[in-house]
Design an enzyme around this catalytic site. Sequence first.
Site, short mmCIF file in Angstrom:
data_model
loop_
_atom_site.label_atom_id
_atom_site.label_comp_id
_atom_site.label_asym_id
_atom_site.label_seq_id
_atom_site.Cartn_x
_atom_site.Cartn_y
_atom_site.Cartn_z
N TYR A 149 -2.17 -4.10 -24.91
CA TYR A 149 -2.85 -3.08 -25.71
C TYR A 149 -2.85 -3.52 -27.16
O TYR A 149 -1.82 -3.96 -27.68
CB TYR A 149 -2.13 -1.74 -25.58
CG TYR A 149 -2.70 -0.63 -26.44
CD1 TYR A 149 -3.96 -0.11 -26.18
CD2 TYR A 149 -1.98 -0.12 -27.51
CE1 TYR A 149 -4.49 0.91 -26.98
CE2 TYR A 149 -2.50 0.91 -28.31
CZ TYR A 149 -3.75 1.41 -28.03
OH TYR A 149 -4.26 2.42 -28.82
N ASP A 244 -0.23 -10.47 -31.49
CA ASP A 244 -0.16 -9.06 -31.89
C ASP A 244 1.32 -8.65 -31.84
O ASP A 244 1.85 -8.31 -30.78
CB ASP A 244 -1.02 -8.20 -30.95
CG ASP A 244 -0.98 -6.73 -31.34
OD1 ASP A 244 -0.25 -6.38 -32.29
OD2 ASP A 244 -1.67 -5.92 -30.67
N LYS A 272 4.10 -0.54 -36.97
CA LYS A 272 5.35 0.10 -36.55
C LYS A 272 6.52 -0.15 -37.49
O LYS A 272 6.60 0.48 -38.54
CB LYS A 272 5.64 -0.27 -35.08
CG LYS A 272 4.51 0.28 -34.19
CD LYS A 272 4.64 0.11 -32.73
CE LYS A 272 3.51 0.91 -32.06
NZ LYS A 272 2.73 0.20 -31.07
C1 LIG Z 1 1.13 0.29 -31.10
C2 LIG Z 1 0.39 -0.97 -30.94
C3 LIG Z 1 -0.87 -1.17 -31.53
C4 LIG Z 1 -1.63 -0.06 -32.23
O1 LIG Z 1 -0.98 0.38 -33.36
P1 LIG Z 1 -1.39 1.82 -33.98
O2 LIG Z 1 -0.58 1.91 -35.22
O3 LIG Z 1 -1.02 2.82 -32.92
O4 LIG Z 1 -2.84 1.79 -34.24
C5 LIG Z 1 -1.45 -2.41 -31.44
N1 LIG Z 1 -0.83 -3.42 -30.81
C6 LIG Z 1 0.37 -3.27 -30.21
C7 LIG Z 1 1.02 -4.43 -29.55
C8 LIG Z 1 1.02 -2.03 -30.25
O5 LIG Z 1 2.19 -1.89 -29.63
#
Ligand SMILES: *Cc1c(COP(=O)(O)O)cnc(C)c1O
Length: 434
Positions: A149, A244, A272
Amino acid sequence: MLTDTSKRTRSESLFKHASKLIPGGVNSPARAFGGVGGTPPFMKRGDGAYLFDVDGNRFIDYIGSWGPHLFGHRHPKILQAIEYALTIGTSFGAPTEAEAELAQLVIEMVPSIEMVRMVNSGTEATMSAIRVARGFTGRNGIVKFAGCYHGHVDSLLVAAGSAALTLGCPSSPGVPAGATADTLVLPYNDCESLLAAFQKNGDQLAAVILEPVVGNMGCVIPTPEFLALLRALCTQHGTVLIFDEVMTGFRVASGGAQQLFGVLPDMTTLGKIIGAGMPVGAYGGRAEIMNCVSPVGKVYQAGTLSGNPVAMAAGIAMLNLIRDENPYPKLETTSAMLADGFQSAAADNGVPVTINRVGSMLTVFLTSNGVRDLSSATSSDTALFSKWFHGLLNRGVYLPCSQFEAMFVSAVHTSEDIEQTILAAQAAFATLKS
Ligand SMILES: *Cc1c(COP(=O)(O)O)cnc(C)c1O
């Protein structure tokens, strides 16, 4: 001593009320308990490793706001930084010293980042990184992996289909087919399909994006061969390798998964933990690539609140805390203790599990198959997971409300918290037998 946190009547009425005003009663779907049923507790306050709901129940928190709270809730150093920033102004729309300070910390800590741009969420970070990779290479193709994701970016919201090497189709209504026409979905950890995709389309691929430890189909660990092949193929074909690390950044090591595994991407996305609970995302990489970004280069990307001073203050405090305290050895010990406890509690009750863990990120999959990709992850018994989840929730333990999420241990979880959690897990597993 196990607590009883099953009475949550105020949460139930708040959820009903909120559901009339906000779609599903929530501002992000993961919180709505769709995967496990029931009503989510409405939280009133957090403190250290604990969350307190509106009915006065206390939960040991293994979500940590879905990742950011590496040092638990309300760490005094982070609070102080935010409080001071508030007294001098919430937003200026002009450059500040704090932006360069956080950028410098990120560049020093994350091995492959030479330049970085701040944004407001993980989604914005991945969306921008993809645009920059396309601008830099002059190509359109993207590879993503089933079960990963990357936020709700149109081009990355592609069905986690098993049809490797076929062009993706949208997994959400509202995403036009054109937005995902250049996105190729491959199975995670599958070297053969990766090789075949590059042989066929390598010269059209702008970027490969992946979670270098997956959290978003539950915790899935990359094989060393998979990471090595990714790096080699991207280098060979001039494709931008994007890690990511929105979840893994500052979580699995101070320099993220790239430091842990010694494999360096061309670009990295962060979120995060970098915002310590404030809305921050970032994307960075090799200077040659980042110099394509506006106003130096032609790839446009902007944000009215990007680099917000309150958010920057929180991020600086977080990264300084990480440097000063090096929480990773302790996180490793407590997280291993938790995983071992889950393992033996399951075994004691004859429940088959696969536990995947990297540092303080872990998932208990209710399957004996081993989990290395989306299809093995989805072999888990989700109905049984729901029962186990509610068994824990009713005993004061707050886990992610889906089989396909990672739980997080923080640096302020004590061995007592872990023991209490294992006792609750034992009791919850015992109810699954009948
Ligand atoms: C949480 C997450 C996102 C999205 O981040 P948001 O701040 O919710 O938009 C993208 N990539 C990964 C791997 C994530 O865990």
